[in-house]
Design a protein around this motif. Structure first.
Motif, PDB file in Angstrom:
ATOM      1  N   CYS A 280       2.766   9.035  12.643  1.00 23.36           N
ATOM      2  CA  CYS A 280       3.732   8.211  11.916  1.00 23.36           C
ATOM      3  C   CYS A 280       5.165   8.647  12.217  1.00 23.36           C
ATOM      4  O   CYS A 280       5.419   9.778  12.632  1.00 23.36           O
TER       5      CYS A 280
ATOM      6  N   VAL B 251       3.619   8.570  -0.221  1.00 20.50           N
ATOM      7  CA  VAL B 251       2.895   7.864   0.839  1.00 20.50           C
ATOM      8  C   VAL B 251       1.756   8.771   1.298  1.00 20.50           C
ATOM      9  O   VAL B 251       1.987   9.921   1.670  1.00 20.50           O
ATOM     10  N   LYS B 252       0.534   8.227   1.300  1.00 19.65           N
ATOM     11  CA  LYS B 252      -0.639   9.025   1.641  1.00 19.65           C
ATOM     12  C   LYS B 252      -1.567   8.269   2.591  1.00 19.65           C
ATOM     13  O   LYS B 252      -1.694   7.046   2.517  1.00 19.65           O
TER      14      LYS B 252
ATOM     15  N   LYS C  29      -1.821   7.477   5.950  1.00 16.26           N
ATOM     16  CA  LYS C  29      -1.426   6.420   6.884  1.00 16.26           C
ATOM     17  C   LYS C  29      -1.495   6.924   8.326  1.00 16.26           C
ATOM     18  O   LYS C  29      -1.324   8.109   8.599  1.00 16.26           O
TER      19      LYS C  29
ATOM     20  N   ASP D 273       0.810  -1.217   0.000  1.00 21.09           N
ATOM     21  CA  ASP D 273       0.000   0.000   0.000  1.00 21.09           C
ATOM     22  C   ASP D 273       0.846   1.271   0.000  1.00 21.09           C
ATOM     23  O   ASP D 273       0.354   2.344   0.301  1.00 21.09           O
ATOM     24  N   GLU D 274       2.142   1.149  -0.313  1.00 23.82           N
ATOM     25  CA  GLU D 274       3.020   2.305  -0.397  1.00 23.82           C
ATOM     26  C   GLU D 274       3.710   2.349  -1.761  1.00 23.82           C
ATOM     27  O   GLU D 274       3.997   1.315  -2.348  1.00 23.82           O
ATOM     28  N   LYS D 275       3.962   3.565  -2.230  1.00 18.46           N
ATOM     29  CA  LYS D 275       4.797   3.782  -3.394  1.00 18.46           C
ATOM     30  C   LYS D 275       6.148   4.299  -2.922  1.00 18.46           C
ATOM     31  O   LYS D 275       6.261   4.888  -1.854  1.00 18.46           O
TER      32      LYS D 275
ATOM     33  N   ARG E  77       2.184   4.497  11.462  1.00 21.23           N
ATOM     34  CA  ARG E  77       3.016   3.673  10.579  1.00 21.23           C
ATOM     35  C   ARG E  77       4.460   4.182  10.632  1.00 21.23           C
ATOM     36  O   ARG E  77       4.696   5.381  10.773  1.00 21.23           O
TER      37      ARG E  77
ATOM     38  N   LEU F 142       4.626  13.269   0.876  1.00 18.93           N
ATOM     39  CA  LEU F 142       4.005  12.674   2.064  1.00 18.93           C
ATOM     40  C   LEU F 142       2.753  13.472   2.376  1.00 18.93           C
ATOM     41  O   LEU F 142       2.814  14.694   2.565  1.00 18.93           O
TER      42      LEU F 142
ATOM     43  N   ILE G 275       7.581   4.608   8.274  1.00 13.00           N
ATOM     44  CA  ILE G 275       7.839   4.672   6.838  1.00 13.00           C
ATOM     45  C   ILE G 275       9.333   4.927   6.647  1.00 13.00           C
ATOM     46  O   ILE G 275       9.866   5.921   7.153  1.00 13.00           O
TER      47      ILE G 275
ATOM     48  N   ARG H 281      12.763   4.970   3.964  1.00 15.00           N
ATOM     49  CA  ARG H 281      13.374   4.962   2.630  1.00 15.00           C
ATOM     50  C   ARG H 281      14.873   5.152   2.816  1.00 15.00           C
ATOM     51  O   ARG H 281      15.307   6.008   3.576  1.00 15.00           O
TER      52      ARG H 281
END
Length: 335
Positions: free
Chosen positions: A120, A93-94, A96, A87-89, A99, A114, A101, A103
Motif C-alpha cells: 500500500c 485502516v486495517k 488492505k 471499508d475505511e475509517k 491500496r 494502520l 490510503i 488523509r
C-alpha cells in the motif's frame, strides 16, 4: 278572378344590383369557387450561435435580436465529491492490499492506526497526535507533522517519510526512513533500519510544522538510540545513519483527496532549515540534548498508548521548576 295568373308590375321597386348578380350566378359555379385562404405569416428565423458570438469578458451571448437563455446550474456536471471509502475509517485502516490510503484533514488531536497493510501507499498529509503502524509489509508512508509519537511494530520492507516528536521501531527490519524527529529516534529488537534526513516538500508543510510546534532546525534524526546494542541475537547492523550527499534529492508531493485526486492547495514547500540541512548548508544537532531540551521533552510528549492516569502521572513527575523527576520508561509493549 280566382285562378288568374298574377303578373308582376313592370313599374314595381327595382332589385339592388348586388343581390341581382348573386341570384343570377349558377349554383354549380358558386360551389366550385374556392374560398380565398388567409395570408400565411412567416415565423421569425432563429438566430445561429457561433463560438465567436460569446463575449469572453462578461460571458454574455452577442446575437442580434436574440436574448440568451438563463443558465440552469442543475445542468452542470460537477465532479463527484471525494468521500471516504466504505471499508475505511478516518483514523483506522486495517487489512488492505495494494491500496492508496490518503488523509488530509480531520486528524488533528487524533491517533492514526494502520494495521496489516501490504503493498500500500499511505499519505497522511495533515497534522496528527500520533501514529501507530503494525504488521505492514512492502509499503510506502508519508507521515506529516505529528505532535506526539510515531511507532512501527512488526514491519518489514517499508519506505517512510515521517515528521514527528518521537519515533520508535520495534521488531522491524529493512526500513528506509527520511526523518524529522525532535527527539532521539529509538530502535528496539530491530535491524537494518536506515536513517536519512527529511527530504520531502508538499503544500502547506511550513504551516503544519508551526502548528505542530516542531522546530525544523532541531532534527535529531541521526542521534539514534539502540535498546539492544551488543545483542548478538539480533542481526547486524541494527541501524545505519546515511550521509547527506549528492544522491539525496528533494522530492515533491501534491496533496490529494480520498480518491488520490490532486487538490489545489498551493505549491510544494519545505521549511527553510530542513532544505538547508538537505543541501549540507546546516548541520543537524549532535550529542545529548541540553538540560532545557530534556525537561521540555519529558513534559512535552507522551506515549501513544498512554491513558489519562499515566499522563497525569507524567505531569506530576515534573518539579515546579520544570526539571523532570526520575521515572520508569514508558511501556511500549504491543500486548
Amino acid at each position: 278572378d280566382e285562378g288568374e295568373e298574377i303578373m308582376e308590375d313592370d313599374d314595381g321597386p327595382e332589385m339592388p344590383a348586388a343581390l341581382k348578380a348573386l341570384l343570377d350566378t349558377p349554383v354549380a359555379q358558386a360551389a366550385s369557387t374556392p374560398a380565398e385562404a388567409p395570408a400565411q405569416v412567416a415565423a421569425p428565423a432563429k438566430p445561429s450561435v457561433a463560438d465567436d458570438d460569446w463575449d469572453s469578458e462578461d460571458g454574455e451571448l452577442e446575437v442580434e435580436g436574440a436574448k440568451p437563455a438563463a443558465l440552469d446550474v442543475d445542468d452542470l456536471q460537477a465532479p463527484a465529491p471525494a468521500v471516504l471509502p466504505d471499508d475505511e475509517k478516518l483514523t483506522c485502516v486495517k487489512g488492505k492490499t495494494d491500496r492508496t490510503i490518503v488523509r488530509y484533514k480531520g486528524l488533528e488531536a487524533q491517533q492514526m492506526a494502520l494495521d496489516r497493510l501490504q503493498g500500500c501507499t499511505i499519505k497522511l498529509f495533515g497534522m496528527m497526535d500520533s501514529v501507530l503502524v503494525d504488521d505492514c509489509y512492502d509499503c510506502t508512508f508519508i507521515i506529516g507533522p505529528t505532535t506526539g509519537s510515531v511507532m512501527f511494530r512488526d514491519c518489514k520492507n517499508l519506505k517512510i517519510a515521517a515528521a514527528c516528536q518521537q519515533l520508535r521501531t520495534r521488531d522491524c527490519q529493512d526500513l528506509q526512513l527520511y526523518l524529522y524527529c525532535n527527539t532521539d529516534p529509538v530502535v528496539e529488537t530491530s535491524f537494518n533500519i536506515r536513517f536519512q534526513t527529511w527530504n520531502l516538500a508538499y503544500p502547506e508543510l511550513k504551516s503544519l510544522f508551526a502548528a505542530a510546534r516542531l522546530n525544523p532546525a532541531r532534527n535529531r534524526y541521526q542521534n539514534v538510540f539502540d535498546f539492544n546494542k551488543g545483542d548478538e541475537s539480533i542481526p547486524e547492523p541494527h541501524f545505519t545513519v546515511q550521509p547527506i550527499d549528492g544522491s539525496l534529492k528533494l522530492q515533491e508531493e501534491w496533496i490529494t483527496d480520498f480518491q488520490d485526486r490532486k487538490l489545489e492547495c498551493g505549491p510544494p514547500e519545505i521549511p527553510d532549515a530542513l532544505l538547508q540541512m538537505l543541501r549540507g548548508e546546516l548541520a543537524p544537532p549532535t550529542g545529548k540534548d541540553t538540560e532545557d531540551d530534556q525537561a521540555h521533552d519529558e513534559f512535552g510528549h507522551m506515549d501513544i498508548r498512554m491513558g489519562q492516569q499515566a499522563a497525569q502521572a507524567m505531569v506530576d513527575a515534573v518539579d515546579e521548576d520544570g526539571a523532570p523527576k526520575p521515572r520508569a520508561p514508558a511501556n511500549f509493549s504491543k500486548d
